[in-house]
Design a protein around this motif. Structure first.
Motif, short mmCIF file in Angstrom:
data_model
loop_
_atom_site.label_atom_id
_atom_site.label_comp_id
_atom_site.label_asym_id
_atom_site.label_seq_id
_atom_site.Cartn_x
_atom_site.Cartn_y
_atom_site.Cartn_z
N ARG A 65 17.41 -62.69 27.60
CA ARG A 65 16.59 -63.71 26.96
C ARG A 65 17.40 -65.00 26.92
O ARG A 65 18.55 -64.99 26.47
N ASP A 66 16.81 -66.09 27.36
CA ASP A 66 17.52 -67.36 27.34
C ASP A 66 16.80 -68.32 26.41
O ASP A 66 15.62 -68.63 26.61
N VAL A 94 12.85 -70.83 20.61
CA VAL A 94 12.03 -70.41 21.75
C VAL A 94 12.93 -69.85 22.85
O VAL A 94 14.05 -70.33 23.07
N PHE A 95 12.46 -68.82 23.55
CA PHE A 95 13.21 -68.28 24.69
C PHE A 95 12.24 -67.87 25.79
O PHE A 95 11.03 -67.76 25.58
N TYR A 96 12.80 -67.65 26.97
CA TYR A 96 12.05 -67.01 28.05
C TYR A 96 12.85 -65.81 28.54
O TYR A 96 14.08 -65.76 28.38
N LEU A 158 3.03 -71.89 32.93
CA LEU A 158 3.87 -70.71 32.75
C LEU A 158 5.24 -71.00 33.36
O LEU A 158 5.43 -71.99 34.05
N GLY A 159 6.16 -70.07 33.13
CA GLY A 159 7.49 -70.24 33.69
C GLY A 159 8.47 -70.73 32.66
O GLY A 159 8.12 -70.90 31.49
N PRO A 160 9.72 -70.96 33.10
CA PRO A 160 10.19 -70.90 34.48
C PRO A 160 10.19 -69.46 35.02
O PRO A 160 10.36 -68.52 34.27
N ALA A 161 10.01 -69.37 36.35
CA ALA A 161 9.98 -68.06 37.00
C ALA A 161 10.90 -68.10 38.23
O ALA A 161 12.10 -67.93 38.10
N GLY A 234 20.88 -71.33 25.93
CA GLY A 234 20.26 -72.52 26.49
C GLY A 234 21.36 -73.52 26.83
O GLY A 234 22.51 -73.40 26.40
N THR A 235 21.00 -74.53 27.60
CA THR A 235 21.99 -75.48 28.10
C THR A 235 22.60 -76.30 26.98
O THR A 235 21.88 -76.89 26.16
#
Length: 274
Positions: A65-66, A94-96, A158-161, A234-235
């Protein structure tokens, strides 16, 4: 403690702890086993660090999870898109989900995807979850990004993918929180990024808006975390070319470039682009 997954001189995968420039072998069959509380005993063998090959601390994590924890980075991204940070960003972290099958070892080359002309690095720190759902340790995390691919797919909503799917570099070792200046849910250390030996950015890790306990709690909400799950920060502010601007010659990363992330206590994670 600093922990590594490594290939010994016979090319067998082992787990060890760093003791200066030596790697002391532990009984654990894998880092996932060590995180589950197994095999913490030493086996009576050690190796020179120079004689082993480091793998990612967790070569095959159950999940990645990022998160999006640094307000400066988030603000820059929205400004480049002509907008402002949405109010929701301040309400919850928030994460993706990223690709747990794309983990790259320290020193392992990253291949530039054929679909991109805008390959970017991302300077991040990751926490690795232990068996009790707490943070077992921290490591460096390079979330490689194909910016042109990412921009197009996220326009769909959607994304990033595929803009992130191809590579994550992780390592060089896993450092337990007691070895680091970790207090109030933040790491008080400086992280840096170099390209071809030139330092492009220095960033304070403690500048994050969302703390590690907040991110961990959000990740665990309504589900379960597993030992070995990777949680990216995250960055860090100023930790990518999207924020810093292109390299000399008005370009992004190309084959032949070498990117290195480094942070006090966490070591150096160097990756060639091919």
């Amino acid at each position: 403690m600093r922990l590594v997954t490594f290939l010994d001189p016979a090319r067998s995968e082992r787990v060890g702890r760093l003791d200066g420039d030596r790697v002391v072998e532990l009984r654990a069959a894998s880092m996932l086993a060590w995180l589950h509380g197994e095999g913490h005993e030493e086996v009576g063998r050690d190796h020179a660090l120079a004689d082993v090959t480091l793998r990612a601390p967790v070569p095959e994590p159950p999940s990645v999870r990022d998160f999006f924890a640094y307000e400066g980075h988030v603000a820059t991204g929205w400004r480049l898109r002509g907008g402002e940070i949405p109010a929701e960003w301040y309400e919850f972290p928030v994460f993706y989900f990223s690709n747990a099958a794309s983990i790259h070892d320290p020193g392992q080359p990253v291949r530039r995807p054929a679909a991109t002309q805008l390959l970017d690095f991302e300077l991040e720190i990751a926490a690795v979850v232990g068996a009790g759902g707490e943070i077992a340790g921290f490591t460096l995390f390079n979330d490689w990004s194909a910016r042109d691919v990412q921009r197009r797919e996220m326009a769909v909503g959607l994304g990033p993918a595929k803009g992130k799917d191809f590579a994550i570099s992780l390592g060089p070792w896993l450092v337990t929180p007691d070895e680091l200046p970790y207090a109030d849910g933040r790491l008080a250390l400086e992280a840096r990024v170099e390209v071809n030996g030139e330092v492009l950015s220095r960033s304070p890790a403690q500048a994050q808006h969302w703390t590690w306990p907040q991110m961990l709690a959000h990740a665990a909400r309504d589900t379960r975390l597993r030992a070995g799950d990777v949680i990216g920060s995250g960055t860090l502010d100023g930790g990518c070319l999207l924020e810093l601007g292109p390299l000399e010659g008005d370009r992004y990363l190309q084959p032949g470039d070498v990117v290195a992330l480094e942070a006090d206590g966490l070591g150096r994670l160097e990756t060639p682009v091919v």
